[in-house]
Design an enzyme around this catalytic site. Structure first.
Site, mmCIF file in Angstrom:
data_model
loop_
_atom_site.group_PDB
_atom_site.id
_atom_site.type_symbol
_atom_site.label_atom_id
_atom_site.label_comp_id
_atom_site.label_asym_id
_atom_site.label_seq_id
_atom_site.Cartn_x
_atom_site.Cartn_y
_atom_site.Cartn_z
ATOM 1 N N TRP A 1 -56.084 -1.181 -6.460
ATOM 2 C CA TRP A 1 -56.380 -1.270 -5.011
ATOM 3 C C TRP A 1 -57.651 -0.485 -4.714
ATOM 4 O O TRP A 1 -58.443 -0.851 -3.843
ATOM 5 C CB TRP A 1 -55.240 -0.711 -4.157
ATOM 6 C CG TRP A 1 -53.920 -1.437 -4.108
ATOM 7 C CD1 TRP A 1 -52.681 -0.857 -4.221
ATOM 8 C CD2 TRP A 1 -53.666 -2.836 -3.867
ATOM 9 N NE1 TRP A 1 -51.695 -1.808 -4.094
ATOM 10 C CE2 TRP A 1 -52.269 -3.030 -3.873
ATOM 11 C CE3 TRP A 1 -54.496 -3.937 -3.670
ATOM 12 C CZ2 TRP A 1 -51.673 -4.284 -3.677
ATOM 13 C CZ3 TRP A 1 -53.901 -5.186 -3.482
ATOM 14 C CH2 TRP A 1 -52.517 -5.353 -3.485
ATOM 15 N N THR B 1 -46.973 11.013 -5.092
ATOM 16 C CA THR B 1 -46.754 9.609 -5.458
ATOM 17 C C THR B 1 -45.471 9.079 -4.841
ATOM 18 O O THR B 1 -44.598 9.850 -4.413
ATOM 19 C CB THR B 1 -46.725 9.417 -6.992
ATOM 20 O OG1 THR B 1 -47.028 8.037 -7.265
ATOM 21 C CG2 THR B 1 -45.365 9.768 -7.593
ATOM 22 N N ARG C 1 -51.475 0.213 -10.134
ATOM 23 C CA ARG C 1 -51.832 -0.705 -9.041
ATOM 24 C C ARG C 1 -52.653 0.026 -7.983
ATOM 25 O O ARG C 1 -53.549 -0.560 -7.382
ATOM 26 C CB ARG C 1 -50.593 -1.357 -8.438
ATOM 27 C CG ARG C 1 -50.964 -2.494 -7.508
ATOM 28 C CD ARG C 1 -49.869 -3.513 -7.306
ATOM 29 N NE ARG C 1 -48.694 -3.014 -6.629
ATOM 30 C CZ ARG C 1 -47.536 -2.743 -7.211
ATOM 31 N NH1 ARG C 1 -47.381 -2.923 -8.508
ATOM 32 N NH2 ARG C 1 -46.503 -2.297 -6.524
ATOM 33 N N ASP D 1 -53.497 1.798 -1.003
ATOM 34 C CA ASP D 1 -53.437 0.360 -0.691
ATOM 35 C C ASP D 1 -54.080 0.041 0.658
ATOM 36 O O ASP D 1 -54.498 -1.085 0.913
ATOM 37 C CB ASP D 1 -51.997 -0.167 -0.629
ATOM 38 C CG ASP D 1 -51.021 0.550 -1.518
ATOM 39 O OD1 ASP D 1 -51.330 1.668 -1.970
ATOM 40 O OD2 ASP D 1 -49.940 0.014 -1.743
ATOM 41 N N GLY E 1 -51.679 15.394 -2.345
ATOM 42 C CA GLY E 1 -51.358 14.057 -2.833
ATOM 43 C C GLY E 1 -49.912 14.015 -3.302
ATOM 44 O O GLY E 1 -49.347 15.041 -3.713
ATOM 45 N N ASP F 1 -49.667 -2.235 6.622
ATOM 46 C CA ASP F 1 -49.820 -3.493 5.889
ATOM 47 C C ASP F 1 -50.111 -4.691 6.784
ATOM 48 O O ASP F 1 -50.186 -5.832 6.303
ATOM 49 C CB ASP F 1 -48.574 -3.762 5.036
ATOM 50 C CG ASP F 1 -48.525 -2.846 3.834
ATOM 51 O OD1 ASP F 1 -49.590 -2.631 3.226
ATOM 52 O OD2 ASP F 1 -47.437 -2.345 3.501
HETATM 53 N N1 GLY Z 1 -48.732 -2.121 -1.186
HETATM 54 C C1 GLY Z 1 -47.574 -1.792 -1.910
HETATM 55 C C2 GLY Z 1 -47.671 -1.989 -3.373
HETATM 56 O O1 GLY Z 1 -48.745 -2.245 -3.915
HETATM 57 O O2 GLY Z 1 -46.636 -1.903 -4.017
#
Ligand code: GLY
Length: 371
Positions: free
Chosen positions: A232, A216, A228, A156, A214, A95
């Protein structure tokens, strides 16, 4: 003005009132990741992945109004980010792109702040230490030797590669962009499923580089599609296409967008996982909607612009706090992490940032984003 356009000025005025209140309340401190009962409390320092969304919003306020007081308030966060990367505090994360693009690349671009530029470059260098060979991916979380996290990346991360493209641009060193390109193509091939939905996270074998599976973390199940994450994917693949010119990344962004739009409920704001629809009783994730608006506007074209307009209108009319002065968020009804019960049906800093970015995009079509 169209019926949608007339909403934008009052929405921006309301957002700026809240930002003014928060500048007075938080100073050079940071609101928490999410609200509790609709209000942000201050977090204990510059920690976590979301602090840069706060100066990011204040820079947007400056770009929207031209007012220098916003630039001064936003620039006041540079020393904290410079210190964070110099002392390597809480930086074991992909991040760094979110953190240093908004807090430091922006003041370098808008104000020529060289302390900010050097901090952003140091962050890009640190991001390179998270590259895992031979897979050629950037590990998302934790220590590089942690068996639970080794070889894992997440959707993300497509929003974090712009920091690397920027670093190549200003240093002339192609290493950063090369890594970003390899990482994005690995996600295109494995985190994006054949039906256009996405995994939240994906593992590669750290020794052989083979794609594994994959899984989650914040979605409803390994097989479902976290809303989300899909947002992204729209915005992240679109940005990685813009930086590389690779048409397959544009195709990936379109596939994410089509799936996302096909799962929108009646009010155009998705439930927190795309497996849910109206009548499920589940919560919406307004932040996924705000991110998707920015992605759809980046993709452009009449259809995506119209869809973005509908989603943004719904956010303004039904999710913004314009008529709720008791909240210090810009939008409510987001979900951070439903499986862990964190920030459920609350405001969150990234939702606020991308909501204001969406408003900036629609009112200032000449505005160039910093991603
Ligand atoms: N990047 C972490 C989230 O979207 O929760």
């Amino acid at each position: 003005m169209t019926a949608t356009d007339v909403r934008h000025s009052p929405a921006i005025a309301a957002a700026l009132r809240t930002i003014d209140e928060n500048i007075a309340a938080f100073g050079t401190g940071y609101p928490g990741d999410t609200t509790a009962g609709g209000r942000y409390a201050e977090r204990p320092g510059n920690i976590g992945w979301t602090t840069s969304f706060w100066p990011g919003m204040v820079w947007l306020a400056h770009e929207l109004t031209g007012e220098e007081s916003y630039a001064r308030a936003a620039a006041g966060h540079v020393p904290s980010f410079a210190d964070r990367i110099a002392t390597l505090s809480d930086v074991d994360t992909h991040d760094l792109g979110f953190l240093y693009t908004l807090s430091c690349v922006v003041p370098w671009r808008l104000a020529g702040d060289t302390v900010a530029r050097d901090a952003a470059l140091a962050a890009a260098d640190h991001l390179l230490t998270r590259v895992l060979e031979p897979a050629g991916i950037i590990q998302a979380w934790g220590d590089m030797t942690d068996p639970r996290q080794q070889g894992r990346t997440i959707i993300d991360s497509l929003m974090n590669t712009p920091l690397l493209f920027w670093a190549s641009e200003i240093t002339g060193d192609p290493r950063y962009a090369d890594i970003a390109r390899r990482h994005a193509t690995q996600l295109r091939d494995h985190i994006l499923r054949p039906d256009g939905t996405t995994f939240h996270t994906f593992y590669w074998d750290p020794a052989t580089g083979e794609p594994l599976r994959g899984e989650t973390e914040q979605g409803n199940s390994d097989e479902s599609c976290w809303a989300r994450g899909q947002a992204w994917g729209i915005y992240g693949f679109a940005l990685n296409h813009r930086h590389t010119g690779d048409p397959t990344l544009l195709d990936a962004a379109h596939r994410c967008a089509e799936r996302f739009l096909s799962r929108l409920p009646a009010d155009d704001v998705p439930y927190w996982d795309l497996v849910f629809s109206d009548g499920s009783g589940e919560e919406r994730d307004s932040s996924a909607a705000a991110i998707a608006v920015c992605g759809l506007l980046t993709l452009g074209g009449d259809r995506y612009r119209a869809a973005a307009g509908r989603i943004l209108a719904s956010l303004i009319d039904h999710y913004s706090t314009a008529a709720q002065p008791d909240s210090n968020a810009l939008i409510l009804h987001g979900v951070y992490d439903k499986p862990k019960g964190v920030g459920v049906d609350e405001g969150n800093l990234w939702g606020d940032y991308f909501y204001l970015e969406a408003l900036t995009r629609v009112t200032r079509p000449d505005w160039a984003d910093h991603w």
